[in-house]
Scaffold this active site. Structure first.
Site, PDB file in Angstrom:
ATOM      1  N   HIS A  46      64.041  21.419  33.044  1.00  0.00           N
ATOM      2  CA  HIS A  46      63.843  22.726  32.396  1.00  0.00           C
ATOM      3  C   HIS A  46      63.985  23.846  33.439  1.00  0.00           C
ATOM      4  O   HIS A  46      64.626  24.876  33.183  1.00  0.00           O
ATOM      5  CB  HIS A  46      62.449  22.730  31.749  1.00  0.00           C
ATOM      6  CG  HIS A  46      62.009  24.010  31.126  1.00  0.00           C
ATOM      7  ND1 HIS A  46      61.776  24.141  29.783  1.00  0.00           N
ATOM      8  CD2 HIS A  46      61.723  25.234  31.667  1.00  0.00           C
ATOM      9  CE1 HIS A  46      61.380  25.367  29.512  1.00  0.00           C
ATOM     10  NE2 HIS A  46      61.331  26.051  30.646  1.00  0.00           N
ATOM     11  N   GLU A  47      63.393  23.636  34.632  1.00  0.00           N
ATOM     12  CA  GLU A  47      63.428  24.696  35.672  1.00  0.00           C
ATOM     13  C   GLU A  47      64.830  24.842  36.269  1.00  0.00           C
ATOM     14  O   GLU A  47      65.284  25.967  36.534  1.00  0.00           O
ATOM     15  CB  GLU A  47      62.408  24.403  36.764  1.00  0.00           C
ATOM     16  CG  GLU A  47      60.952  24.303  36.297  1.00  0.00           C
ATOM     17  CD  GLU A  47      60.492  25.456  35.434  1.00  0.00           C
ATOM     18  OE1 GLU A  47      61.016  26.577  35.585  1.00  0.00           O
ATOM     19  OE2 GLU A  47      59.615  25.234  34.579  1.00  0.00           O
TER      20      GLU A  47
ATOM     21  N   CYS B 288      57.939  27.603  27.120  1.00  0.00           N
ATOM     22  CA  CYS B 288      58.537  28.370  28.221  1.00  0.00           C
ATOM     23  C   CYS B 288      57.716  29.646  28.395  1.00  0.00           C
ATOM     24  O   CYS B 288      57.416  30.331  27.411  1.00  0.00           O
ATOM     25  CB  CYS B 288      59.983  28.709  27.890  1.00  0.00           C
ATOM     26  SG  CYS B 288      60.822  29.630  29.200  1.00  0.00           S
ATOM     27  N   LEU B 289      57.386  29.968  29.642  1.00  0.00           N
ATOM     28  CA  LEU B 289      56.589  31.168  29.895  1.00  0.00           C
ATOM     29  C   LEU B 289      57.385  32.433  29.567  1.00  0.00           C
ATOM     30  O   LEU B 289      56.793  33.488  29.361  1.00  0.00           O
ATOM     31  CB  LEU B 289      56.107  31.182  31.348  1.00  0.00           C
ATOM     32  CG  LEU B 289      55.153  30.028  31.721  1.00  0.00           C
ATOM     33  CD1 LEU B 289      54.840  30.057  33.212  1.00  0.00           C
ATOM     34  CD2 LEU B 289      53.861  30.075  30.900  1.00  0.00           C
TER      35      LEU B 289
ATOM     36  N   GLY C  60      55.467  24.954  35.564  1.00  0.00           N
ATOM     37  CA  GLY C  60      56.673  25.230  36.336  1.00  0.00           C
ATOM     38  C   GLY C  60      57.032  26.697  36.234  1.00  0.00           C
ATOM     39  O   GLY C  60      56.518  27.420  35.368  1.00  0.00           O
TER      40      GLY C  60
ATOM     41  N   GLN D  47      62.851  33.871  36.374  1.00  0.00           N
ATOM     42  CA  GLN D  47      61.804  34.288  35.420  1.00  0.00           C
ATOM     43  C   GLN D  47      60.962  35.441  35.965  1.00  0.00           C
ATOM     44  O   GLN D  47      60.284  36.120  35.198  1.00  0.00           O
ATOM     45  CB  GLN D  47      60.897  33.110  35.055  1.00  0.00           C
ATOM     46  CG  GLN D  47      61.607  32.020  34.245  1.00  0.00           C
ATOM     47  CD  GLN D  47      60.672  30.898  33.891  1.00  0.00           C
ATOM     48  OE1 GLN D  47      60.456  29.991  34.691  1.00  0.00           O
ATOM     49  NE2 GLN D  47      60.091  30.937  32.711  1.00  0.00           N
TER      50      GLN D  47
ATOM     51  N   HIS E  12      66.860  26.934  34.150  1.00  0.00           N
ATOM     52  CA  HIS E  12      66.627  28.378  34.361  1.00  0.00           C
ATOM     53  C   HIS E  12      67.529  28.908  35.478  1.00  0.00           C
ATOM     54  O   HIS E  12      68.027  30.035  35.399  1.00  0.00           O
ATOM     55  CB  HIS E  12      65.173  28.649  34.754  1.00  0.00           C
ATOM     56  CG  HIS E  12      64.232  28.814  33.600  1.00  0.00           C
ATOM     57  ND1 HIS E  12      64.400  29.768  32.635  1.00  0.00           N
ATOM     58  CD2 HIS E  12      63.081  28.149  33.270  1.00  0.00           C
ATOM     59  CE1 HIS E  12      63.407  29.699  31.754  1.00  0.00           C
ATOM     60  NE2 HIS E  12      62.593  28.717  32.110  1.00  0.00           N
TER      61      HIS E  12
HETATM   62  O1  K1U Z   1      59.599  27.348  33.024  1.00  0.00           O
HETATM   63  C1  K1U Z   1      58.660  27.700  32.333  1.00  0.00           C
HETATM   64  O2  K1U Z   1      58.801  28.574  31.500  1.00  0.00           O
HETATM   65  C2  K1U Z   1      57.323  27.022  32.475  1.00  0.00           C
HETATM   66  C3  K1U Z   1      57.075  25.986  31.418  1.00  0.00           C
HETATM   67  C4  K1U Z   1      57.554  24.647  31.948  1.00  0.00           C
HETATM   68  C5  K1U Z   1      57.733  23.526  30.962  1.00  0.00           C
HETATM   69  C6  K1U Z   1      56.839  23.279  29.946  1.00  0.00           C
HETATM   70  C7  K1U Z   1      57.019  22.223  29.082  1.00  0.00           C
HETATM   71  C8  K1U Z   1      58.096  21.408  29.229  1.00  0.00           C
HETATM   72  C9  K1U Z   1      58.999  21.679  30.212  1.00  0.00           C
HETATM   73  C10 K1U Z   1      58.808  22.716  31.095  1.00  0.00           C
HETATM   74  C11 K1U Z   1      55.584  25.951  31.127  1.00  0.00           C
HETATM   75  O3  K1U Z   1      54.815  25.687  31.969  1.00  0.00           O
HETATM   76  S1  K1U Z   1      55.067  26.331  29.514  1.00  0.00           S
HETATM   77  C12 K1U Z   1      53.292  26.085  29.573  1.00  0.00           C
HETATM   78  C13 K1U Z   1      52.881  24.660  29.588  1.00  0.00           C
HETATM   79  O4  K1U Z   1      53.673  23.780  29.316  1.00  0.00           O
HETATM   80  C14 K1U Z   1      51.492  24.289  29.944  1.00  0.00           C
HETATM   81  C15 K1U Z   1      50.523  25.231  30.138  1.00  0.00           C
HETATM   82  C16 K1U Z   1      49.234  24.855  30.475  1.00  0.00           C
HETATM   83  C17 K1U Z   1      48.910  23.545  30.611  1.00  0.00           C
HETATM   84  C18 K1U Z   1      49.871  22.589  30.402  1.00  0.00           C
HETATM   85  C19 K1U Z   1      51.166  22.962  30.079  1.00  0.00           C
HETATM   86 ZN    ZN Z   2      61.004  28.119  30.950  1.00  0.00          ZN
END
Ligand code: K1U
Ligand code: ZN
Length: 173
Positions: free
Chosen positions: A137-138, A95-96, A46, A51, A141
């Site tokens: 989560h999004e 979270c990225l 996401g 972001q 944000h």
């Molecule tokens: O919003 C963001 O920062 C993105 C975030 C979203 C998220 C992750 C976990 C739970 C809720 C929301 C991410 O994508 S973090 C990376 C991640 O979860 C992932 C990366 C590669 C493969 C699978 C998952």
């Molecule tokens: Zn996030």
């Protein structure tokens, strides 16, 4: 399509409430397309417009993790949770904007979300599992809220200090 740099916490733009999308313009379509590319490249499931420093209520997500299944890139404009289950689910979130930090967060297990799509049409869907966690989560944000805001102050402070150090190191490199 262009990869956009992802803001790292702490950044004031990650704490602000984003503005509604008022029209589906070429700028909005380009932003959505760039954000999907940026999300897949990260990689992530996401990404919300703040972001990438754009204070607009736009999010993208694709929670299909199984590589044998078809991707499902979604673009949600002005998303709103219209119903949430009483049942809760705990997921270890990342979270990225807070790289390499993970913590358990409890949220409604199922949510119904209404949004506008890139054709300007209203859509509504019930999400569960990882999709429900991710869309909440999004949307957080878009309201200036990070998953670490659900943690105890000491843990949140420790993560924030690590991110400040990471930003200093990246600025020097
Ligand atoms: O919003 C963001 O920062 C993105 C975030 C979203 C998220 C992750 C976990 C739970 C809720 C929301 C991410 O994508 S973090 C990376 C991640 O979860 C992932 C990366 C590669 C493969 C699978 C998952
Ligand atoms: Zn996030």
């Amino acid at each position: 399509m262009t990869l956009r740099p992802i803001l790292i916490h702490p950044d004031p733009r990650l704490k602000k409430v984003a503005d509604p999308v008022t029209a589906v313009t070429e700028e909005v379509r380009t932003l959505a397309s760039d954000m999907l590319e940026t999300m897949y490249h990260a990689p992530g499931i996401g990404l919300a417009a703040p972001q990438v420093g754009v204070m607009t209520r736009l999010l993208v997500m694709d929670c299909v993790k199984d590589e044998t299944q078809a991707a499902r890139p979604m673009v949600l404009l002005n998303p709103e949770v219209t119903w949430a289950s009483e049942a809760l689910n705990t997921y270890e979130e990342g979270c990225l904007s807070i790289p390499e930090q993970y913590a358990d967060v409890e949220r409604p297990a199922e949510v119904e979300v209404r949004w506008m799509d890139l054709e300007g049409e209203t859509q509504s869907e019930r999400f569960d599992g990882l999709w429900a966690t991710c869309v909440q989560h999004e949307i957080d944000h878009l309201d200036g809220k990070l998953f670490i805001d659900y943690l105890k102050p000491l843990r949140r402070q420790m993560i924030t200090r690590k991110m400040q150090k990471l930003k200093r190191e990246r600025a020097r490199a």
